[in-house]
Design an enzyme around this catalytic site. Structure first.
Site, mmCIF file in Angstrom:
data_model
loop_
_atom_site.group_PDB
_atom_site.id
_atom_site.type_symbol
_atom_site.label_atom_id
_atom_site.label_comp_id
_atom_site.label_asym_id
_atom_site.label_seq_id
_atom_site.Cartn_x
_atom_site.Cartn_y
_atom_site.Cartn_z
ATOM 1 C CE LYS A 246 23.836 119.599 64.715
ATOM 2 N NZ LYS A 246 23.812 119.202 63.291
ATOM 3 C CB SER B 129 26.865 120.985 61.937
ATOM 4 O OG SER B 129 25.614 120.313 61.745
ATOM 5 C CB SER C 127 25.510 117.734 59.921
ATOM 6 O OG SER C 127 25.976 118.855 59.216
#
Length: 471
Positions: free
Chosen positions: A78, A153, A177
């Protein structure tokens, strides 16, 4: 067989036996990254570096050196996880040119375990949102239906794993997330106990709830990643000194015989779309058929959890971004800028009351977990919504705020600091994935992984692949 269809355990064995080369595996991943560009899953692809590391991994094997099960395995990160010298934007124009001078602890540990960083994945800006709608790098799209959102996210990480563009991925989880995109992309994702994994070198959202977590196709693969990067880190003041376990060993021969499964009264199966409720109930039956026992538990004050979650997750990010928000507000997306501005308007008393409630709720959850081994509920009360939606209908004809609805179930372990994971457990009538959430006691990641692995041994939901790209 396409190497991207393999799990990490099988790919690792083939690499060890020299039936599969890290070079070929990296090339297959890079080809898949290129083929899934339409999903906007990646912000940066480290093709040259990945190829160079793959060659080095191959040379080590030829020389008789084998680092471990992640040796030569391509992993996606990420884009809020810092890598020395590499672009790390956190999905924002604010950090469009940001290149950290050091590796995040999780990156250092993955590299030491032999993993190959394939690229940095797209995300909801600064991790402050659950849809991965990104105005700067393009909204991430679900590979199950390109017109729908993949959750966030860590949406790009979820898509990377689901499509095979990475054998596994690293995400971060504040209000859900890791678990949200795991549920919506049909993969497995674990939120560890707060402090189990170091946050050093990770751009924060709300520091009292942030944690790094593994995302992969199976519980077994998640266990391999957790083995690599769990543990105390003196660089992170929030890092726990509680001993780790051998997580991979915990899932080798999983059993749920005698396992006490808790359903929270008026919560675990309440206010969900019919397809979600049916899938979770069927998952429960599968576990009961394997010898688990179902028990009702009570968490008397659970109804305030979303409000408290949103209060804390508004105030803490606004503190971190206060200066930058004043200096370059134009570089934030509209939704994140509004959330950060709103967070600055919260009275201190609201934040402190939310923290008081948080402590009380944790006490009640720990009391419930004394009676059961794991608490079960859906990961999300709904399946993937169309791109750009800001509301969702859980009860037909009744629109609800997307952010609050997203946190209906994932916010509970986030707020109380407990470990939780999402496991694929079915599909709705449109073929969209549904996730089962398992919540455990503090530092009981091995127990959650064991339950998930036993469920996956009895089902094949985690093995199903999305229609995009066609393979």
């Amino acid at each position: 067989m396409n190497p991207l269809d393999l799990d990490i355990i099988t790919a690792s064995k083939q690499i060890d036996d020299r039936d599969l080369s890290p070079v070929d595996l990296v090339e297959a991943c890079l080809d898949r990254v290129d083929r899934v560009k339409e999903t906007n899953a990646f912000i940066t692809v480290n093709a040259d570096e990945a190829r160079a590391v793959a060659r080095a991994c191959t040379d080590l094997i030829a020389a008789g050196y084998r680092i471990g099960p992640l040796h030569g395995i391509p992993i996606a990160l990420k884009d809020n996880v810092g890598v020395a010298g590499q672009l790390t934007t956190a999905g924002s124009a604010v950090l469009a040119d940001h290149r950290p001078t050091y590796d995040a602890t999780v990156v250092r540990k993955l590299r030491a375990a032999g993993a190959i960083i394939i690229g940095k994945t797209n995300m909801h800006e600064f991790a402050w949102g659950g849809t991965s709608a990104n105005p700067h790098y393009g909204s991430v799209k679900s590979p199950w239906d390109l017109s729908r959102m993949p959750g966030g996210s860590s949406g790009g990480s979820g898509v990377a794993v689901a499509t095979g563009a990475g054998m596994a991925a690293v995400g971060t989880d504040t209000g859900g997330s890791v678990r949200l995109p795991s549920s919506l992309n049909g993969i497995t994702g674990l939120r560890p106990t707060i402090g189990r994994v170091s946050n050093y070198g990770v751009i924060p959202l709300a520091w009292t709830m942030d944690t790094v977590g593994p995302m992969a196709r199976s519980a077994q693969d998640c266990a391999i990643l957790l083995d690599a990067f769990a543990g105390h880190d003196p660089n992170d003041p929030g890092s726990s000194t509680a001993p780790t376990e051998h997580y991979s060993a915990a899932v080798r021969h999983p059993s749920v015989a005698g396992l006490r499964i808790g359903l929270i009264d008026d919560y675990s199966l309440t206010h969900v779309q019919p397809s979600v409720g049916a899938a979770v109930e069927q998952a429960l039956r599968t576990l009961l058929e394997q010898g688990a026992v179902q028990t009702a538990v009570q968490v008397p004050d659970i109804e305030g959890n979303i409000s408290a979650q949103l209060t804390i997750e508004a105030a803490e990010p606004s503190t971190y971004h206060q200066r930058t928000l004043r200096e370059q507000p134009q570089n934030y997306g509209d939704d994140v800028r509004l959330l950060l501005q709103t967070g600055e308007l919260l009275p201190a008393v609201h934040y402190l009351q939310a923290q008081r409630y948080r402590a009380m709720l944790r006490t009640q959850m720990l009391a419930a977990l004394e009676r059961v081994d794991v608490i079960v509920c859906p990961t999300l009360p709904f399946t993937a919504t169309p791109l750009g939606e800001t509301t969702v209908e859980i009860d037909a004809g009744v629109p609800e705020d997307m952010l609050a609805a997203i946190m209906q179930f994932t916010g509970l372990p986030s707020l109380t600091g407990l470990p939780a994971m999402s496991v694929p457990c079915g599909f709705d009538d449109a073929g969209l994935p549904i996730g089962l959430q398992l919540i455990g006691r503090p530092f009981a990641e091995a127990s959650l992984l064991r339950v998930a692995a036993a469920f996956q041994n009895a089902t094949d939901f985690h093995r199903r692949q999305p229609p995009f790209p066609a393979v």
